[in-house]
Design a protein around this motif. Sequence first.
Motif, PDB file in Angstrom:
ATOM      1  N   SER A 128       0.705  -1.323   0.102  1.00  0.00           N
ATOM      2  CA  SER A 128       0.066  -0.071   0.154  1.00  0.00           C
ATOM      3  C   SER A 128       0.997   1.414  -0.157  1.00  0.00           C
ATOM      4  CB  SER A 128      -0.956   0.045   1.356  1.00  0.00           C
ATOM      5  OG  SER A 128      -1.595  -1.132   1.205  1.00  0.00           O
ATOM      6  N   ALA A 132       1.222   4.149  -2.723  1.00  0.00           N
ATOM      7  CA  ALA A 132       0.696   5.510  -2.182  1.00  0.00           C
ATOM      8  C   ALA A 132       1.977   6.551  -2.409  1.00  0.00           C
ATOM      9  CB  ALA A 132       0.420   5.655  -0.877  1.00  0.00           C
ATOM     10  N   THR A 136       2.243   9.211  -5.588  1.00  0.00           N
ATOM     11  CA  THR A 136       2.115  10.617  -5.111  1.00  0.00           C
ATOM     12  C   THR A 136       3.279  11.517  -5.737  1.00  0.00           C
ATOM     13  OG1 THR A 136       1.072  10.165  -2.837  1.00  0.00           O
ATOM     14  CG2 THR A 136       2.154  12.258  -3.294  1.00  0.00           C
TER      15      THR A 136
ATOM     16  N   ILE B 217      -4.157   9.376   1.642  1.00  0.00           N
ATOM     17  CA  ILE B 217      -3.951   8.839   0.322  1.00  0.00           C
ATOM     18  C   ILE B 217      -3.510   7.264   0.934  1.00  0.00           C
ATOM     19  CG2 ILE B 217      -2.081   8.542  -1.321  1.00  0.00           C
ATOM     20  CD1 ILE B 217      -1.900  11.452  -1.261  1.00  0.00           C
ATOM     21  N   TYR B 218      -2.753   7.098   1.959  1.00  0.00           N
ATOM     22  CA  TYR B 218      -2.332   5.555   2.433  1.00  0.00           C
ATOM     23  C   TYR B 218      -3.494   4.757   2.610  1.00  0.00           C
ATOM     24  CZ  TYR B 218      -1.555   1.983   5.582  1.00  0.00           C
ATOM     25  OH  TYR B 218      -1.832   0.812   6.433  1.00  0.00           O
ATOM     26  N   ALA B 221      -5.402   4.005  -0.348  1.00  0.00           N
ATOM     27  CA  ALA B 221      -4.764   2.788  -1.260  1.00  0.00           C
ATOM     28  C   ALA B 221      -4.773   1.501  -0.668  1.00  0.00           C
ATOM     29  CB  ALA B 221      -3.399   3.118  -1.531  1.00  0.00           C
TER      30      ALA B 221
END
Lengths: 191, 557
Positions: A128, A132, A136, B217-218, B221
């Motif tokens: 993850s 991520a 980004t 965001i983490y 995801a």
Amino acid sequence: MLALPPAPAPAPRRQVLVGTALFCGAATMLIGAMTALWFHFRDTAGTTAWKPKKVIIPEVATNVMWITALLACLIIQWAVYSAKRGDHHHTSLAIGITIVLGLAHLNSQAYVWKKVALPVKGDTAYSSMFYAITGTLFALVVIGVVYAIVSAFRFIGGRTKDRETVSGLALYWYFLAAANTAVWFTVYVTK
Amino acid sequence: MTTIDTHPESAAAASAASVGGQALAQAASLVTSSDHKRIGRSFLYLSLTFALGLIGLGAVLGFERIQTDDTFLNVNALGQLFSLWRVGLVFMFAIPVLLGLAISLVPLQIGARSLAFPRLAALGLWTWLTGSGIVLVSYIQNGGPGGGKSSAVDLFLAGLGLTVIGLLCAAVSVATTVLTTRAPGMTLDRVPAFAWSALVTAAAFVLTLPVLLAALIYLFADHRFGARTSIDANGWGGNEIYPWIRAAISQPTSFVWALPVLGLVAEIVPTFARRRNVLRAGVLLGVGIFATASLTGVTQIGHGIGPWSTLSGGDRFKDMVDYAFFNLLPVLGILAVMGAVTLTLLMGLKAKTLKLEAPLLFGLGAVAILTLGVLAHLLEPIADLQLGGTVYEEGVFFAVVYSVVIAALGSISYWAPKMRGRRIPKIPQMLLALGATGAAALVVVPNLIAGFNNQPGLFGVSNPTELVNGWTNEAAPEFLNVLTSIGHALMALTILGFLALAVQAFVTGKFVGDDPWDGQTLEWATSSPPPANNFVDLPIVSSAEPLADLKSAGSDA
């Protein structure tokens, strides 16, 4: 109504440069927070292997990505230097090369994702966080490429004295190089 | 000559089409507008509308707390409603309302012809609104922290991320405006107090909101593609989200977005005291200290005083130093501003120039409630008091949020003549100002007392049943929950009353001229409402109160 005496036209105060600097500040916090999360998760993974064993990072591609980002810094500095000298041919050329380097960076990132072929689901937060943090950075590079394209159009369109936009663009690409270094070191070197 | 009469039906159809076309053109004009006044007003009115709904929800949840035998709402829904209330008040009201005020007023205050990057601010407005809409839809779909539907929880994370991005765009625009578009002669130390507080707040948002965005965001995801974080495990599994977003919706981060409250009161008091701010440097420094100390506190949450009996002498000293540095410093900042404001007020009283007006009451009410919250927060990190996880934290949170509500109403009251050219009636407004301050006190004080009685708060439980059980706790007197509920309901009514009064005044009120308050700062030097580029001539500035300079020069002559 009381009338204040009119003032002379205000001197330009580098609005684009200041705005870009603030954006870079926000983006630094974003990337900083993500690398902090990475280290936090890696630290708390405990006995479970943090990085799945089957994951092999294509280090040639990742190193080239990093070098591309550093090279973009040099090239964009060339654009600033040329813009200051009023040499709009070299300025346009330098911005153009920066765009190509940005696209190459994005291409390398896509290659790394394809090569790693890591399913997001895993025992730890590695996968993850991997997507991520690299995703980004990918988005930030896309912004850099769009910024460069807009600057190039402005310059080619005749705003050759608009040096501030080129300086702002350069600042953003310096930031991208720093962010890239942080991500490269965190995700691909120390893993 | 040939005359062609239009058939009545065709005329009606054409008229209807024309009305429809006009509405469409107006909507398009609003969406594509780069006028900072329109963008700011849109932020302001939309966030106040959200506030009205959310505070109304607060009243409903408050009454739910009174009922001790059973709940009239589904227990799981209750947990989500509490989280919507909390998240909404921060991201749909408090932050956007302050950015909206800054966007509409700061360029006028600093003598700028427009906002820096107005299209970025407009993008921020619509991104924020879209994100907020998605957050609301996600809650309706059983999402949000505490949500039971996995895809709706994802939707919540995406919506909140968009909301944060929108607010960031607006914050960058505000900060750049103050840094780069000031009138000639207006150095940073001559910037009006409100504009200064807007700059500091915007800079603080630029530093803090991306950290939340990184976490979102983490989470997105991980949850969307990995499902490692079980944030929808059992209906309250969304509790897993709280550790990630809690810092953004609790103290001391909340103090950062209350900064413009200090700026507002430092702006209003000198105007109505008919005195220049005697300790301007103190105000600027105080706002800076308050922001810096709160930001430092954000990075060092947990620096409190541990259980006294278990600490050795050295540890006690270390805890005391940490506590003083991270918790007492914001108080120093607020004291500096309060000192400057009080001194100016006293000078106005002594010279008998002080004029009691509604904005002054709103400003003083807001800063009083904020100070109560900041002082109350001092007790939270003391472990022996066992206030962690109780509604005490909620009391402090509402002190901050409601100080922002009161300050927002006060700002509209003060700057309405500039925005619309019309003034809102004085006496009803004064009653509303007192009502709002009273309502805030009714919410804050009972929550603080109930916290000492160990009534659990949202962050002190692991599932909604524990929350409900906490209300039946004998130690949490029902009377206090009744008072809190009345406070929330009264606040909702106050906002509603104020908005109705404002709309009526904006439609039917008399024009009051360009400078009805006898102001000291630049926004009062232009016409009301201001022209497209704010000023016909760019003013030249030689002090922090350029308009007061001109008036005193005129009276001397």
